[in-house]
Design an enzyme around this catalytic site. Structure first.
Site, mmCIF file in Angstrom:
data_model
loop_
_atom_site.group_PDB
_atom_site.id
_atom_site.type_symbol
_atom_site.label_atom_id
_atom_site.label_comp_id
_atom_site.label_asym_id
_atom_site.label_seq_id
_atom_site.Cartn_x
_atom_site.Cartn_y
_atom_site.Cartn_z
ATOM 1 C CB SER A 61 -0.875 -0.013 1.254
ATOM 2 O OG SER A 61 -1.551 1.205 1.380
ATOM 3 C CE LYS A 94 -4.785 0.172 0.768
ATOM 4 N NZ LYS A 94 -5.364 -0.585 1.901
ATOM 5 C CE LYS A 117 -3.895 4.331 2.006
ATOM 6 N NZ LYS A 117 -5.029 3.780 2.745
ATOM 7 C CG ASP A 172 -7.813 2.656 0.969
ATOM 8 O OD1 ASP A 172 -8.979 3.089 1.090
ATOM 9 O OD2 ASP A 172 -7.151 2.204 1.933
ATOM 10 C CD GLU A 199 -8.812 -0.696 1.329
ATOM 11 O OE1 GLU A 199 -7.972 -1.110 0.501
ATOM 12 O OE2 GLU A 199 -8.573 -0.566 2.531
ATOM 13 C CG ASP A 205 -10.284 -0.424 5.610
ATOM 14 O OD1 ASP A 205 -10.470 -0.860 6.752
ATOM 15 O OD2 ASP A 205 -9.214 0.171 5.301
ATOM 16 C CE LYS A 262 -6.869 -1.808 7.231
ATOM 17 N NZ LYS A 262 -6.952 -0.333 7.184
ATOM 18 N N GLY A 264 -3.608 -3.710 6.318
ATOM 19 C CA GLY A 264 -2.508 -3.397 7.224
ATOM 20 C C GLY A 264 -2.792 -2.117 7.986
HETATM 21 O O1 LIG Z 1 1.072 -1.003 4.847
HETATM 22 C C1 LIG Z 1 0.061 -1.018 5.545
HETATM 23 O O2 LIG Z 1 0.065 -1.422 6.728
HETATM 24 C C2 LIG Z 1 -1.220 -0.549 4.948
HETATM 25 C C3 LIG Z 1 -1.390 0.863 5.166
HETATM 26 C C4 LIG Z 1 -2.743 1.363 4.744
HETATM 27 O O3 LIG Z 1 -3.081 1.289 3.579
HETATM 28 C C5 LIG Z 1 -3.581 1.932 5.724
HETATM 29 C C6 LIG Z 1 -3.170 2.032 7.000
HETATM 30 C C7 LIG Z 1 -3.892 2.782 7.926
HETATM 31 C C8 LIG Z 1 -4.974 3.487 7.578
HETATM 32 C C9 LIG Z 1 -5.225 3.694 6.199
HETATM 33 O O4 LIG Z 1 -4.483 4.771 5.754
HETATM 34 C C10 LIG Z 1 -4.848 2.471 5.366
HETATM 35 C C11 LIG Z 1 -6.023 1.699 4.950
HETATM 36 O O5 LIG Z 1 -7.083 2.294 4.934
HETATM 37 O O6 LIG Z 1 -5.965 0.506 4.609
HETATM 38 MG MG LIG Z 2 -8.294 1.187 3.640
#
Ligand SMILES: O=C(O)CCC(=O)C1=CC=C[C@@H](O)[C@@H]1C(=O)O
Ligand SMILES: [Mg+2]
Length: 368
Positions: free
Chosen positions: A136, A162, A164, A189, A214, A239, A263, A291
């Site tokens: 991500s 992934k 953002k 996402d 997402e 999510d 999660k 994550g």
């Molecule tokens: O590498 C990782 O742990 C994933 C990070 C990640 O995408 C996210 C972590 C925390 C909050 C969000 O920003 C996001 C998510 O929404 O999945």
């Molecule tokens: Mg997310």
């Protein structure tokens, strides 16, 4: 077994680089690390995934500390437990506070597996020897920089990208990435940055063959996502909106989602995560493991969960070195050719590294 002692450490670790999303940027990661001890001196480890500010869900490091210290530990200490599924039942009089509950429950799962002499993956019913992983990537200053990052992670072997998106940095970003990487498994996402007023814009994503989008709409919404999904070809993955199996059931029945990001912290622990997995498998809904920028203990829990068969898409469980100069487990989590080899040692299968744990502990509390 009985939990006789709980140690809660407040941790602060600096990530190698800041992680930016539609709701802000983070570089110093604060979190709680939990160690539970049974009557025989065996220990189990858990990590709270709550951040220091309530921008992802309402929980924070401080609210977790309050819940764990003042409510959850008093419920758990000295109770006879035969299986970790019972922890969630004991905690059920406490509303929500899922990340706080999951941190303790995860430590009890690790302890339980260690007592049985089996890996946490096996205790959960998983059967993979290795798991596929994706990555991500936070919001970057420009497209060229993002493309460079994606190329770097593809070169390292990551199997799914992934990125953002947020209003103003969405269609053009995805178009640019697709032009650069026509065949890469790609997803976006939005972390709740859009509303139904943006349907026309979100529909433009359909031309880019994304694996999924997402959480495009509100963090607590299920209804509007069903409206949106009817208009989109791209599968929606929920999510933030999913806090329990009940939420999953409603979202699936309403047609709000075609994929679930599981999660462990957000759904209140491994037992509920497994129930969600089982329900989704029975209903033809693929899941994957999200994550929360975890340190090694939380990462190890994610790896074990991902060995269950309906974790179809690669998760966000990247290797330790993507986040940390030094992780708090030994060995650290290593990704090779996009795979993590699942450890088969008892429990989470990685050892806490007390030297780095002490280095990053700001304060610790003991309860017995
Ligand atoms: O590498 C990782 O742990 C994933 C990070 C990640 O995408 C996210 C972590 C925390 C909050 C969000 O920003 C996001 C998510 O929404 O999945
Ligand atoms: Mg997310």
């Amino acid at each position: 077994m009985q939990i006789k002692k709980v140690t809660v450490r407040k941790m602060k670790m600096r990530m190698k680089e800041p992680f930016a999303t539609s709701f802000g940027t983070m570089q110093d990661k604060q979190f709680l690390l939990l160690e539970v001890k049974d009557e025989k001196g065996n220990t189990g480890w858990g990590e709270s995934v709550a951040f220091d500010a309530p921008w992802y869900t309402e929980e924070t490091v401080e609210t977790n500390l309050h819940m764990i210290r003042d409510f959850l530990i008093p419920i758990l200490l000295g109770k006879e437990i035969t299986h970790p599924d019972e922890v969630g039942v004991l905690f059920s009089p406490i509303r929500k506070n899922n990340m706080a509950k999951a941190a303790i429950e995860g430590a009890v799962w690790d302890l339980y597996a260690k007592r049985k002499g089996i890996s946490l993956a096996e205790a959960l019913g998983g059967n993979r020897e290795q798991i596929e992983v994706g990555i991500s990537i936070g919001i970057q200053e420009n497209l060229a920089r993002l493309i460079e990052k994606v190329q770097g992670y593809l070169d390292e072997g990551y199997k799914r990208i992934k990125v953002k998106i947020k209003p103003g940095a969405d269609i053009d970003v995805i178009r640019g990435l697709r032009e650069a990487f026509p065949n890469v498994p790609l997803m976006a996402d939005a972390n709740s940055a859009y509303s139904l007023d943006d349907i026309d814009l979100l529909k433009q994503l359909d031309e880019f063959n994304l694996l999924m989008i997402e959480q495009p709409l509100a963090y607590d919404d299920i209804f509007d996502h069903a409206v949106l999904q009817k208009e989109l070809k791209t599968p929606i993955c929920l999510d933030e909106s999913i806090l329990s199996l009940e939420d999953v059931r409603k979202a699936v029945e309403m047609g709000s989602t075609k994929v679930i990001n599981v999660k462990i912290g957000r759904v209140g622990g491994l037992s509920e995560a497994k129930r969600i997995h089982d329900y989704c498998m029975a209903n033809g809904i693929p899941v994957w493991c999200g994550g929360m920028l975890e340190a090694g203990i939380g990462r190890a829990h994610n790896i074990a969960l991902t060995t269950l068969p309906n974790f179809v898409f690669p998760g966000d469980t990247a290797g330790s070195s993507r986040y940390w100069e030094e992780d708090i487990i030994k060995p650290e989590v290593v990704v090779e050719d996009g795979f993590i080899t699942v450890p088969d040692a008892p429990g989470i299968g990685y050892s806490p590294d007390f030297q780095t744990i002490d280095e990053f502990t700001t304060v610790s509390y003991h309860f017995e």
